[in-house]
Design a protein around this motif. Structure first.
Motif, PDB file in Angstrom:
ATOM      1  N   ASN A 127      37.939  39.629  35.543  1.00  0.00           N
ATOM      2  CA  ASN A 127      39.397  39.778  35.613  1.00  0.00           C
ATOM      3  C   ASN A 127      39.915  40.906  34.723  1.00  0.00           C
ATOM      4  O   ASN A 127      41.088  41.288  34.838  1.00  0.00           O
ATOM      5  N   HIS A 130      38.843  47.184  34.921  1.00  0.00           N
ATOM      6  CA  HIS A 130      39.985  47.926  35.459  1.00  0.00           C
ATOM      7  C   HIS A 130      39.777  49.428  35.311  1.00  0.00           C
ATOM      8  O   HIS A 130      38.906  49.896  34.571  1.00  0.00           O
ATOM      9  N   ASP A 168      44.595  49.486  37.458  1.00  0.00           N
ATOM     10  CA  ASP A 168      44.242  48.651  38.608  1.00  0.00           C
ATOM     11  C   ASP A 168      43.098  47.718  38.210  1.00  0.00           C
ATOM     12  O   ASP A 168      41.989  48.174  37.918  1.00  0.00           O
ATOM     13  N   TYR A 169      43.368  46.402  38.195  1.00  0.00           N
ATOM     14  CA  TYR A 169      42.352  45.393  37.890  1.00  0.00           C
ATOM     15  C   TYR A 169      41.722  44.970  39.213  1.00  0.00           C
ATOM     16  O   TYR A 169      42.105  43.974  39.824  1.00  0.00           O
ATOM     17  N   TYR A 170      40.730  45.740  39.643  1.00  0.00           N
ATOM     18  CA  TYR A 170      40.243  45.673  41.021  1.00  0.00           C
ATOM     19  C   TYR A 170      39.401  44.438  41.321  1.00  0.00           C
ATOM     20  O   TYR A 170      39.174  44.128  42.485  1.00  0.00           O
ATOM     21  N   HIS A 171      38.936  43.699  40.279  1.00  0.00           N
ATOM     22  CA  HIS A 171      38.181  42.463  40.506  1.00  0.00           C
ATOM     23  C   HIS A 171      39.001  41.220  40.180  1.00  0.00           C
ATOM     24  O   HIS A 171      38.453  40.120  40.097  1.00  0.00           O
ATOM     25  N   SER A 174      42.965  35.287  40.853  1.00  0.00           N
ATOM     26  CA  SER A 174      43.973  34.392  40.315  1.00  0.00           C
ATOM     27  C   SER A 174      43.370  33.013  40.040  1.00  0.00           C
ATOM     28  O   SER A 174      42.627  32.464  40.859  1.00  0.00           O
ATOM     29  N   SER A 181      47.541  37.339  43.678  1.00  0.00           N
ATOM     30  CA  SER A 181      46.095  37.472  43.843  1.00  0.00           C
ATOM     31  C   SER A 181      45.579  38.823  43.366  1.00  0.00           C
ATOM     32  O   SER A 181      44.374  39.024  43.253  1.00  0.00           O
ATOM     33  N   LYS A 182      46.478  39.761  43.077  1.00  0.00           N
ATOM     34  CA  LYS A 182      46.075  41.069  42.581  1.00  0.00           C
ATOM     35  C   LYS A 182      46.847  41.401  41.312  1.00  0.00           C
ATOM     36  O   LYS A 182      47.937  40.863  41.083  1.00  0.00           O
ATOM     37  N   ARG A 183      46.262  42.303  40.515  1.00  0.00           N
ATOM     38  CA  ARG A 183      46.927  42.707  39.279  1.00  0.00           C
ATOM     39  C   ARG A 183      46.965  44.229  39.186  1.00  0.00           C
ATOM     40  O   ARG A 183      45.929  44.894  39.275  1.00  0.00           O
ATOM     41  N   LEU A 184      48.153  44.772  39.012  1.00  0.00           N
ATOM     42  CA  LEU A 184      48.356  46.200  38.800  1.00  0.00           C
ATOM     43  C   LEU A 184      49.401  46.362  37.709  1.00  0.00           C
ATOM     44  O   LEU A 184      50.555  45.946  37.884  1.00  0.00           O
ATOM     45  N   ASN A 217      51.771  39.632  36.669  1.00  0.00           N
ATOM     46  CA  ASN A 217      50.955  38.506  36.245  1.00  0.00           C
ATOM     47  C   ASN A 217      51.382  38.059  34.857  1.00  0.00           C
ATOM     48  O   ASN A 217      51.120  38.734  33.871  1.00  0.00           O
TER      49      ASN A 217
END
Length: 220
Positions: A127, A130, A168-171, A174, A181-184, A217
């Protein structure tokens, strides 16, 4: 939505070396810095890096410019790894590669700068894997009107710098239905520093930093 009590202490031990030379008629400065930083949050160990290395090369390609390219590597160990270390641990390898360019005006007491860096992170917890990009800009200038109004005073110096970054947290996965479900992450920051040279050995510095960290998030 607000922070009532935040007590963070940062310390570091560092060794820094510079070597100046000339290549093809251009002034070159090689720099290597090694440091061991550690921070405490509320009295408890928050972060520790046994290896933090910065290597850079600065070149004066024209009489009024200076260009620096650099790479920084850090292995950082944080405090508790969270409930699922393979997902929630922030421990890992942090890298940053960038370029910073300065342009000096005629008297060399004023300059402007612009920069860019890319910073990939490989963390133990996926998580926190990035890739961050950032752009920077700012200027440095004396404030002559103060010395003109009060000739007995030395001339203060003003530095203003701004930065915008996107990570960009590409892996990112949540862990609760309350989270996207995604974090940027987007972050704006502004630093204003006023320096008053007391004499050739001492200066008084006042600095203000504003940070606007924006992401979707809230529970990570």
């Amino acid at each position: 939505d607000h922070l009532n009590d935040f007590n963070f202490t940062y310390n570091e031990f560092s060794l820094d070396n510079q070597y100046e030379t000339t290549h093809f008629g251009k002034d070159i400065v090689y720099r290597l810095r090694y440091k061991i930083p550690f921070g405490f949050l509320g009295g408890d160990l928050f972060s520790f890096s046994p290896n933090d290395i910065l290597a850079s090369l600065m070149a004066r390609l024209t009489p009024k410019t200076r260009t620096e390219v650099y790479h920084r590597y850090s292995h950082i160990e944080f405090g508790p790894d969270g409930s699922i270390p393979s997902i929630t641990s922030r421990d890992g390898e942090y890298n940053q590669s960038g370029i910073l360019h300065r342009y000096y005006f005629s008297n060399f007491s004023r300059w402007v700068f612009a920069g860019y860096y890319i910073a990939p992170t490989a963390a133990r917890g996926k998580n926190f894997d990035h890739l961050e990009h950032a752009v920077q800009a700012g200027f440095h200038t004396p404030i002559p009107f103060i010395a003109e109004a009060a000739p007995e005073l030395n001339t203060p110096l003003l530095d203003i710098g701004a930065q915008f970054s996107a990570a960009d947290y590409y892996h990112f996965v949540s862990l609760t239905p309350l989270e996207p479900s995604k974090r940027l992450d987007h972050e704006w920051s502004l630093v204003v520093t006023l320096t008053y040279p007391i004499n050739s050995n001492w200066s008084a510095i006042a600095s203000y930093r504003y940070v606007n960290a924006n992401n979707r998030n809230d529970l990570f």
